[in-house]
Each structure stands twice: as C-alpha cells, then as structure tokens.
Design an enzyme around this catalytic site. Sequence first.
Site, mmCIF file in Angstrom:
data_model
loop_
_atom_site.group_PDB
_atom_site.id
_atom_site.type_symbol
_atom_site.label_atom_id
_atom_site.label_comp_id
_atom_site.label_asym_id
_atom_site.label_seq_id
_atom_site.Cartn_x
_atom_site.Cartn_y
_atom_site.Cartn_z
ATOM 1 N N CYS A 161 9.073 -44.418 83.876
ATOM 2 C CA CYS A 161 8.917 -43.358 84.986
ATOM 3 C C CYS A 161 8.210 -42.025 84.608
ATOM 4 O O CYS A 161 8.554 -41.087 84.407
ATOM 5 C CB CYS A 161 10.246 -43.088 85.314
ATOM 6 S SG CYS A 161 10.211 -42.175 87.153
ATOM 7 N N CYS A 337 7.403 -44.564 91.717
ATOM 8 C CA CYS A 337 8.000 -43.389 91.342
ATOM 9 C C CYS A 337 8.349 -42.267 92.427
ATOM 10 O O CYS A 337 7.341 -41.713 93.078
ATOM 11 C CB CYS A 337 6.753 -42.616 90.384
ATOM 12 S SG CYS A 337 7.399 -41.434 89.416
HETATM 13 C C1 LIG Z 1 15.033 -40.214 83.304
HETATM 14 C C2 LIG Z 1 14.599 -41.368 83.699
HETATM 15 C C3 LIG Z 1 14.183 -41.580 85.203
HETATM 16 C C4 LIG Z 1 13.653 -42.799 85.902
HETATM 17 N N1 LIG Z 1 13.486 -42.757 87.277
HETATM 18 C C5 LIG Z 1 13.326 -44.028 87.710
HETATM 19 C C6 LIG Z 1 12.808 -44.089 89.152
HETATM 20 O O1 LIG Z 1 13.221 -42.996 89.986
HETATM 21 N N2 LIG Z 1 12.527 -45.294 89.745
HETATM 22 C C7 LIG Z 1 12.469 -46.343 88.643
HETATM 23 O O2 LIG Z 1 12.070 -47.517 89.310
HETATM 24 N N3 LIG Z 1 12.659 -46.160 87.577
HETATM 25 C C8 LIG Z 1 12.892 -45.073 86.913
HETATM 26 N N4 LIG Z 1 13.205 -45.064 85.456
HETATM 27 C C9 LIG Z 1 12.834 -46.193 84.841
HETATM 28 C C10 LIG Z 1 13.798 -47.294 84.866
HETATM 29 O O3 LIG Z 1 15.134 -46.789 84.534
HETATM 30 C C11 LIG Z 1 13.336 -48.322 83.732
HETATM 31 O O4 LIG Z 1 12.031 -48.641 83.969
HETATM 32 C C12 LIG Z 1 14.319 -49.510 83.634
HETATM 33 O O5 LIG Z 1 15.618 -49.275 83.482
HETATM 34 C C13 LIG Z 1 13.496 -50.764 82.575
HETATM 35 O O6 LIG Z 1 14.717 -51.828 82.694
HETATM 36 P P1 LIG Z 1 14.608 -52.680 81.098
HETATM 37 O O7 LIG Z 1 15.473 -53.829 81.439
HETATM 38 O O8 LIG Z 1 13.252 -52.890 80.785
HETATM 39 O O9 LIG Z 1 15.210 -51.684 80.024
HETATM 40 P P2 LIG Z 1 16.961 -51.097 80.161
HETATM 41 O O10 LIG Z 1 17.268 -51.022 81.290
HETATM 42 O O11 LIG Z 1 16.372 -50.074 79.130
HETATM 43 O O12 LIG Z 1 17.483 -52.199 79.270
HETATM 44 C C14 LIG Z 1 17.160 -52.572 77.938
HETATM 45 C C15 LIG Z 1 18.299 -53.248 77.208
HETATM 46 O O13 LIG Z 1 18.134 -53.864 76.160
HETATM 47 C C16 LIG Z 1 19.111 -53.650 75.019
HETATM 48 N N5 LIG Z 1 18.716 -53.762 73.757
HETATM 49 C C17 LIG Z 1 18.043 -52.665 73.174
HETATM 50 N N6 LIG Z 1 17.628 -53.286 71.967
HETATM 51 C C18 LIG Z 1 18.428 -54.491 71.832
HETATM 52 C C19 LIG Z 1 18.465 -55.458 70.794
HETATM 53 N N7 LIG Z 1 17.939 -55.219 69.566
HETATM 54 N N8 LIG Z 1 19.214 -56.581 70.757
HETATM 55 C C20 LIG Z 1 19.711 -56.707 72.089
HETATM 56 N N9 LIG Z 1 19.595 -55.930 73.194
HETATM 57 C C21 LIG Z 1 19.053 -54.745 73.044
HETATM 58 C C22 LIG Z 1 19.597 -52.046 75.628
HETATM 59 O O14 LIG Z 1 20.953 -52.017 75.313
HETATM 60 C C23 LIG Z 1 19.364 -52.358 77.040
HETATM 61 O O15 LIG Z 1 20.607 -52.751 77.736
HETATM 62 C C24 LIG Z 1 13.849 -43.972 84.953
HETATM 63 C C25 LIG Z 1 14.355 -43.730 83.757
HETATM 64 C C26 LIG Z 1 14.623 -42.744 83.074
HETATM 65 C C27 LIG Z 1 15.173 -42.475 81.703
#
Ligand SMILES: Cc1cc2nc3c(=O)[nH]c(=O)nc-3n(C[C@H](O)[C@H](O)[C@H](O)COP(=O)(O)OP(=O)(O)OC[C@H]3O[C@@H](n4cnc5c(N)ncnc54)[C@H](O)[C@@H]3O)c2cc1C
Length: 400
Positions: A161, A337
Amino acid sequence: MKTYQILIAGGGAAGLSVAASLKRRDASLTIAIIEPSETHVYQPGQTLVGRGVMSLEQLKRPTHTFIPPGVDWIKAAVTAFKPDANEIDLDNGTTLAYEHLVVSLGLKLNLEGIEGLADTLGQNGVTSNYVTELSAYTWDQVQKLKTGRALFTQPPMPIKCAGAPQKAMYLSCDYWLKENRLSGVDVEFHNAGAVMFGVADFVPVLESYIKKYGVKTCFSSTLIRVDGPAKKAWFKQGDGSVEETTFDLLHVTPPQCAPDVVASSALANEAGWVDVDQKTLQHTRYTNVFSLGDVCSAPNAKTAAAVRKQVPIVADNLLAARKQQAMPGVYDGYGACPLTVEVGKVVLAEFGYGGSLKPSFPLDPRVPRSLYWWMKTTGFPWVYWNLMMRGREWLVKTSP
Ligand SMILES: Cc1cc2nc3c(=O)[nH]c(=O)nc-3n(C[C@H](O)[C@H](O)[C@H](O)COP(=O)(O)OP(=O)(O)OC[C@H]3O[C@@H](n4cnc5c(N)ncnc54)[C@H](O)[C@@H]3O)c2cc1C
C-alpha cells in the site's frame, strides 16, 4: 511423507482467499494451508486505527474461521522450499509434498534496515501503522502532540500500500487542524522517492492537501538511523550526504522485502520475490507453482485490492494447469489505494500495470469523495471479510 494436491504456503489475505476459491471450484481437491498465526488481521484498517476511526479489535478475527471446510490447516511456518523435489520443509520438523504449490507468504518489514529503529519503535514517539499493534500507539501519540516536529517517512519501493505512509500524515494533520494545533506542528514528509504518488493523475489532488496542511516535502530523503531517547533522526539525501534532524513524533514506514525463506529459495527472482509471469501468476520456471499477493514479483501495487483480483486468476489458471489445459486467467495489474486525505474524504486511486486508470465507479477518480470514505471504512472491510475471504468472487473477472 504426506502429499497434497495443492499446498498453500501462507494463510493471510491471499492464501485464505485462494483456498476458498479453489474449494468452491472443486470440493474434491486435497488442500492444506500452512500458516503459523492464530489471528488474521485486516491490515488496510491499520491506517484507520492510527486515526482512532477503528479499533485494533475490529481488525482481528481467528484464522480458523477462514479455513474452508475440507481444507487442512497446518499451524507451522515454512522453513525451506524445494521446488525441484516438489517438497517444503516446516519448522515442526516435517516435510510435505505437493502436486501444485501456491506461495502467498506476504512480505517482510525490514526493521533492521534502519539503524536503531527496532530498539525504539513503540516508544519515544516513534511509531508505525505498518506494525499492527503500533497503529494504536500512532493514535495515542498524534493526540498527545500539542506542538513540535512530526516527521513521516517513506522508504524505497516496493512497499505494501504505497499510499499508506502519506495517509498516516494526512489523517494526523486533519486531527491537528481540527484541534487548532496544526500551526504549532512542523510536519515533514521524507520520501525516498522523487514523487508523491506513482500514478501521475493523482499527484495534483495530493499536492493540494500538502499545501492545505502546510507540509514540507523532502524527496530523495531516506531514513537511515533513529535515536529514540535523543529524539533524533538521520536521512540520507540524493547526493549521498546525511542530514540530522529532531522530532517529537516520527511515523516510520520500514523498508520492505521478500521473506528470507523465499528470497533464499530457487523460487526467487534477483530481487527476492517469487518469480511469476505477471499475467498468469504462474512461476516462470516451475510450472506447478503459482504465487499471488505481496510476495509475488508482479509489478502491481501490493494491496489487498490486488489480491481480490488475483485470487480467481490463480484459481482458474492452477486448475487449468492441472488438466493440461490453456490457462484462461489474465491479470491486468489492478490494485487500489484509498487515499484518506481527511476524515470523511478519500481519493480512490485504482490503477493497473503502467499506471493505467481502472476506476470501478463512473466518477472522476481524482476527486476526494465521502462515498469513498464510506467504502474505506465500511464497504471494503465487508467485501474483504464476507466475499474475498469466502471465495465469493462478485464483480471480479478473470480475463480482460
Ligand atoms: C498500514 C497498511 C495499510 C494498508 N492499506 C491498504 C489499503 O488501503 N488497501 C489495500 O487494498 N491494501 C492495503 N494494505 C495492503 C494489504 O494489507 C496487503 O497487500 C495484503 O494483506 C497482502 O496479502 P498477502 O496474503 O500477500 O499478505 P499477508 O496478508 O500479510 O499474509 C501473509 C501470511 O503469510 C504468513 N507467513 C509469513 N511467513 C510464513 C512462513 N514462513 N510460513 C508460513 N506462513 C508464513 C503470515 O503469518 C501471514 O498470515 C495495507 C497494508 C498496511 C500494512
């Protein structure tokens, strides 16, 4: 050794959603999700917690409630990917085998990338909405600051983000303005990059808020060191020089990178991300591996909004690959965003690869609107919890 038809490494936004979408397509699949955390966090809400609009508790739900029926949850962390053997190692000492693998481990906040940060984060006025528990500390510190210097930082891209560093600043300024304190607070935005936002269409409206709040913008200025007790921060400038400054409140966006277990594996590209084709989200070398979310190499904005579009594409393409059929899903790089420029108003930046605008509504996307504030605070969380995380793919197409 147990073999699954599909293993999902990482059960966050992307992993849990893609498991639900796969099971809805074919309930007979044997699927396991590897995820160590018992609590799932709605990260886009952390910006709102940082302004006291939502509570931390509203962002958290038990992981087990999102494990689709018939899917195994393996509560462990991946310690090694072995794609040549179609195996992964876990931190509980077991090894699992797979026919197809989905990598969705998210990204790593590299706190060590800034000297002194880990020692002081959460104290001395040093905070970050990127660290879930500290978003509440942001709101605490914003309310406590009566006068002084407030610095907000943005590291080099990519980060998740990319608008969130400035969202924290606008919402803080909005509070100080409403409390008649803003004239006594020197606000600076230190941005490692050269522009306020990567999609040029949205820059003018953001600049109008920079002006309204009297923010000093410092480009090519990268936070490299913090001393919390002394309330000092050091920024590397574009010409290589280092500037020292003081602060009363420091909102840090840490540098971000792929998790070590990915970066050190054969799945990684040169930058450490899982090396996928940006249209199909299939690995460029291991055809039985797919990746989505923050950890994949596709050059989209790393957002939950992008995940929502990527999920059905990975589900369709992976199942087609299992049947040796052509993959139907094409990802156009969509990400979004919602730029919270003030409480009650949002600029909804929706765009795809190359910065092409992709508005979901027939309205000028560059205009701050209260409708989008409602979407950010109410509509998007509902879509996340009730649609995306449940494999309900309303308004999502898998090909352009
Ligand atoms: C402050 C902030 C504001 C944001 N604002 C927005 C917004 O307004 N709009 C929007 O669309 N997005 C926003 N985002 C971004 C959004 O939250 C992420 O892009 C999204 O969560 C990505 O999903 P993901 O599944 O890739 O990662 P995550 O949701 O982070 O999941 C990754 C998972 O992998 C697990 N993991 C890590 N390492 C291991 C391992 N070795 N073995 C097994 N599991 C593991 C973790 O525990 C976690 O559960 C924001 C993020 C933040 C931090």
